[in-house]
Scaffold this motif. Structure first.
Motif, PDB file in Angstrom:
ATOM      1  N   ILE A  45       0.839  -1.199   0.000  1.00 14.90           N
ATOM      2  CA  ILE A  45       0.000   0.000   0.000  1.00 14.90           C
ATOM      3  C   ILE A  45       0.872   1.247   0.000  1.00 14.90           C
ATOM      4  CG2 ILE A  45      -0.396   0.352   2.472  1.00 14.90           C
ATOM      5  CD1 ILE A  45      -3.115   0.456  -0.172  1.00 14.90           C
ATOM      6  N   LYS A  46       2.016   1.184   0.677  1.00 16.07           N
ATOM      7  CA  LYS A  46       2.934   2.334   0.691  1.00 16.07           C
ATOM      8  C   LYS A  46       3.486   2.593  -0.710  1.00 16.07           C
ATOM      9  CE  LYS A  46       7.019   4.237   2.937  1.00 16.07           C
ATOM     10  NZ  LYS A  46       7.879   4.440   1.797  1.00 16.07           N
ATOM     11  N   ALA A  47       3.703   1.547  -1.475  1.00 17.89           N
ATOM     12  CA  ALA A  47       4.225   1.700  -2.832  1.00 17.89           C
ATOM     13  C   ALA A  47       3.141   2.135  -3.821  1.00 17.89           C
ATOM     14  CB  ALA A  47       4.853   0.390  -3.294  1.00 17.89           C
ATOM     15  N   GLU A  48       1.911   1.698  -3.623  1.00 23.04           N
ATOM     16  CA  GLU A  48       0.853   1.930  -4.600  1.00 23.04           C
ATOM     17  C   GLU A  48      -0.021   3.151  -4.313  1.00 23.04           C
ATOM     18  OE1 GLU A  48      -1.301  -1.728  -5.245  1.00 23.04           O
ATOM     19  OE2 GLU A  48       0.572  -2.856  -5.260  1.00 23.04           O
ATOM     20  N   LEU A  49      -0.083   3.552  -3.059  1.00 25.37           N
ATOM     21  CA  LEU A  49      -0.937   4.681  -2.701  1.00 25.37           C
ATOM     22  C   LEU A  49      -0.541   5.976  -3.416  1.00 25.37           C
ATOM     23  CD1 LEU A  49      -3.415   5.344  -1.077  1.00 25.37           C
ATOM     24  CD2 LEU A  49      -1.965   5.724   0.919  1.00 25.37           C
ATOM     25  N   PRO A  50       0.735   6.277  -3.610  1.00 28.05           N
ATOM     26  CA  PRO A  50       1.070   7.499  -4.352  1.00 28.05           C
ATOM     27  C   PRO A  50       0.509   7.510  -5.779  1.00 28.05           C
ATOM     28  CG  PRO A  50       2.994   6.734  -3.153  1.00 28.05           C
ATOM     29  CD  PRO A  50       1.939   5.665  -3.028  1.00 28.05           C
ATOM     30  N   VAL A  51       0.415   6.346  -6.412  1.00 25.91           N
ATOM     31  CA  VAL A  51      -0.152   6.257  -7.766  1.00 25.91           C
ATOM     32  C   VAL A  51      -1.635   6.634  -7.721  1.00 25.91           C
ATOM     33  CG1 VAL A  51      -0.642   4.706  -9.705  1.00 25.91           C
ATOM     34  CG2 VAL A  51       1.516   4.497  -8.439  1.00 25.91           C
ATOM     35  N   LEU A  52      -2.336   6.119  -6.728  1.00 31.26           N
ATOM     36  CA  LEU A  52      -3.748   6.442  -6.573  1.00 31.26           C
ATOM     37  C   LEU A  52      -3.944   7.939  -6.342  1.00 31.26           C
ATOM     38  CD1 LEU A  52      -6.749   5.709  -6.119  1.00 31.26           C
ATOM     39  CD2 LEU A  52      -6.167   5.408  -3.714  1.00 31.26           C
ATOM     40  N   VAL A 128      -8.665  -4.214  -2.832  1.00 28.94           N
ATOM     41  CA  VAL A 128      -9.741  -3.322  -3.268  1.00 28.94           C
ATOM     42  C   VAL A 128      -9.160  -1.997  -3.753  1.00 28.94           C
ATOM     43  CG1 VAL A 128     -11.798  -2.056  -2.511  1.00 28.94           C
ATOM     44  CG2 VAL A 128     -11.461  -4.418  -1.779  1.00 28.94           C
ATOM     45  N   VAL A 129      -8.204  -1.460  -3.004  1.00 29.02           N
ATOM     46  CA  VAL A 129      -7.566  -0.201  -3.403  1.00 29.02           C
ATOM     47  C   VAL A 129      -6.866  -0.370  -4.749  1.00 29.02           C
ATOM     48  CG1 VAL A 129      -5.742   1.445  -2.815  1.00 29.02           C
ATOM     49  CG2 VAL A 129      -7.387   0.762  -1.086  1.00 29.02           C
ATOM     50  N   ARG A 130      -6.230  -1.520  -4.968  1.00 35.03           N
ATOM     51  CA  ARG A 130      -5.583  -1.804  -6.261  1.00 35.03           C
ATOM     52  C   ARG A 130      -6.590  -1.722  -7.403  1.00 35.03           C
ATOM     53  NH1 ARG A 130      -2.116  -6.547  -4.529  1.00 35.03           N
ATOM     54  NH2 ARG A 130      -0.297  -5.344  -3.998  1.00 35.03           N
ATOM     55  N   GLY A 131      -7.762  -2.246  -7.174  1.00 33.56           N
ATOM     56  CA  GLY A 131      -8.807  -2.163  -8.196  1.00 33.56           C
ATOM     57  C   GLY A 131      -9.178  -0.720  -8.497  1.00 33.56           C
ATOM     58  N   TYR A 132      -9.302   0.095  -7.460  1.00 29.93           N
ATOM     59  CA  TYR A 132      -9.608   1.507  -7.672  1.00 29.93           C
ATOM     60  C   TYR A 132      -8.452   2.214  -8.373  1.00 29.93           C
ATOM     61  CZ  TYR A 132     -13.736   1.057  -4.714  1.00 29.93           C
ATOM     62  OH  TYR A 132     -14.955   0.690  -4.204  1.00 29.93           O
ATOM     63  N   ILE A 133      -7.225   1.862  -8.008  1.00 33.07           N
ATOM     64  CA  ILE A 133      -6.063   2.448  -8.679  1.00 33.07           C
ATOM     65  C   ILE A 133      -6.119   2.133 -10.169  1.00 33.07           C
ATOM     66  CG2 ILE A 133      -3.540   2.292  -8.946  1.00 33.07           C
ATOM     67  CD1 ILE A 133      -3.397   1.841  -5.894  1.00 33.07           C
ATOM     68  N   GLN A 134      -6.390   0.877 -10.500  1.00 26.15           N
ATOM     69  CA  GLN A 134      -6.460   0.480 -11.910  1.00 26.15           C
ATOM     70  C   GLN A 134      -7.562   1.237 -12.640  1.00 26.15           C
ATOM     71  OE1 GLN A 134      -6.906  -3.754 -11.561  1.00 26.15           O
ATOM     72  NE2 GLN A 134      -4.710  -4.123 -11.702  1.00 26.15           N
ATOM     73  N   THR A 135      -8.712   1.326 -12.028  1.00 26.52           N
ATOM     74  CA  THR A 135      -9.833   2.015 -12.657  1.00 26.52           C
ATOM     75  C   THR A 135      -9.524   3.495 -12.875  1.00 26.52           C
ATOM     76  OG1 THR A 135     -11.414   0.496 -11.655  1.00 26.52           O
ATOM     77  CG2 THR A 135     -12.282   2.630 -12.377  1.00 26.52           C
ATOM     78  N   HIS A 139      -8.710   5.402 -16.389  1.00 18.92           N
ATOM     79  CA  HIS A 139      -9.543   6.522 -16.800  1.00 18.92           C
ATOM     80  C   HIS A 139      -8.688   7.756 -17.080  1.00 18.92           C
ATOM     81  CE1 HIS A 139     -11.817  10.207 -16.158  1.00 18.92           C
ATOM     82  NE2 HIS A 139     -12.690   9.598 -16.917  1.00 18.92           N
ATOM     83  N   ALA A 140      -7.765   8.068 -16.185  1.00 20.67           N
ATOM     84  CA  ALA A 140      -6.904   9.242 -16.379  1.00 20.67           C
ATOM     85  C   ALA A 140      -6.065   9.104 -17.644  1.00 20.67           C
ATOM     86  CB  ALA A 140      -6.005   9.446 -15.166  1.00 20.67           C
ATOM     87  N   ALA A 141      -5.541   7.911 -17.877  1.00 19.92           N
ATOM     88  CA  ALA A 141      -4.702   7.695 -19.052  1.00 19.92           C
ATOM     89  C   ALA A 141      -5.512   7.809 -20.341  1.00 19.92           C
ATOM     90  CB  ALA A 141      -4.026   6.332 -18.976  1.00 19.92           C
ATOM     91  N   THR A 142      -6.670   7.192 -20.372  1.00 16.11           N
ATOM     92  CA  THR A 142      -7.465   7.250 -21.597  1.00 16.11           C
ATOM     93  C   THR A 142      -8.013   8.638 -21.830  1.00 16.11           C
ATOM     94  OG1 THR A 142      -9.431   6.436 -20.438  1.00 16.11           O
ATOM     95  CG2 THR A 142      -8.101   4.816 -21.631  1.00 16.11           C
ATOM     96  N   SER A 143      -8.400   9.320 -20.774  1.00 15.52           N
ATOM     97  CA  SER A 143      -8.919  10.684 -20.931  1.00 15.52           C
ATOM     98  C   SER A 143      -7.849  11.608 -21.480  1.00 15.52           C
ATOM     99  CB  SER A 143      -9.421  11.233 -19.599  1.00 15.52           C
ATOM    100  OG  SER A 143     -10.522  10.502 -19.165  1.00 15.52           O
ATOM    101  N   SER A 144      -6.648  11.529 -20.932  1.00 20.91           N
ATOM    102  CA  SER A 144      -5.599  12.438 -21.395  1.00 20.91           C
ATOM    103  C   SER A 144      -5.097  12.038 -22.769  1.00 20.91           C
ATOM    104  CB  SER A 144      -4.454  12.501 -20.391  1.00 20.91           C
ATOM    105  OG  SER A 144      -3.809  11.251 -20.303  1.00 20.91           O
ATOM    106  N   SER A 145      -5.078  10.749 -23.082  1.00 22.47           N
ATOM    107  CA  SER A 145      -4.596  10.340 -24.400  1.00 22.47           C
ATOM    108  C   SER A 145      -5.594  10.683 -25.498  1.00 22.47           C
ATOM    109  CB  SER A 145      -4.272   8.849 -24.418  1.00 22.47           C
ATOM    110  OG  SER A 145      -5.450   8.082 -24.354  1.00 22.47           O
ATOM    111  N   LEU A 146      -6.841  10.779 -25.156  1.00 25.41           N
ATOM    112  CA  LEU A 146      -7.833  11.158 -26.160  1.00 25.41           C
ATOM    113  C   LEU A 146      -7.760  12.641 -26.488  1.00 25.41           C
ATOM    114  CD1 LEU A 146     -10.941   9.145 -24.920  1.00 25.41           C
ATOM    115  CD2 LEU A 146      -9.497   8.646 -26.901  1.00 25.41           C
TER     116      LEU A 146
END
Length: 172
Positions: A45-52, A128-135, A139-146
């Protein structure tokens, strides 16, 4: 009116999640700097939370600039709320099981034993947090790439060309 409430609702939830997530990260970093290694259950969680938190800040920036549709805001709100709930639960677990700097040896031992009991709970929250990070990152990646050409940083959204004299619209 409803769209204004959707904007306020999602922005408030994002701010709340970022605040809670930042607090969790700060606690984990303080623990690690003062007492050495953090328990294994909290390492992921310490490694992944900054991404979220970054994905949420990008989403908030997109809302602030008006580049998200109301439907998108409404679709993201349950994910942001659910994520906030998980982060709050994680914050409570951390407060309960990580020893404070001024805890006695006996209290630290007791908390270390308690942390073993909470391993499954922390793993579930992390999943569960990983799932939200992925979602949210997807979303952020597809929105900005579009909206942007990654090589030129120019907008890919082009205005429609004016109709030709013959009345036919030529597309690019």
């Amino acid at each position: 009116m409803a769209e204004a409430l959707a904007v306020v609702g999602i922005v408030a939830n994002i701010i709340q999640v970022v605040d809670s997530g930042s607090r969790v990260l700060k606690r984990l970093e303080e623990y690690q700097s003062k007492l050495g290694e953090i328990p294994e259950a909290f390492r992921h969680i310490k490694a992944e939370l900054p991404v979220l938190l970054d994905a949420l800040q990008q989403t908030k920036a997109a809302i602030d600039t008006g580049s998200l549709r109301d439907e998108t805001k409404n679709a993201l709100l349950p994910a942001v709320k659910g994520c906030g709930l998980q982060i709050k639960t994680l914050d409570n677990v951390i407060a309960e099981v990580l020893p404070a700097l001024d805890d006695s040896w006996a209290r630290r031992s007791k908390k270390a034993f308690q942390s073993l009991r909470h391993d499954a709970k922390v793993k579930k929250i992390t999943g569960v947090v990983r799932g939200y990070i992925q979602t949210l990152t997807y979303h952020a990646a597809t929105s900005s790439s579009l909206l942007k050409d990654p090589l030129t940083k120019h907008s890919l959204v082009r205005p429609h060309p004016p109709p030709s004299r013959s009345g036919v619209i030529h597309t690019l």
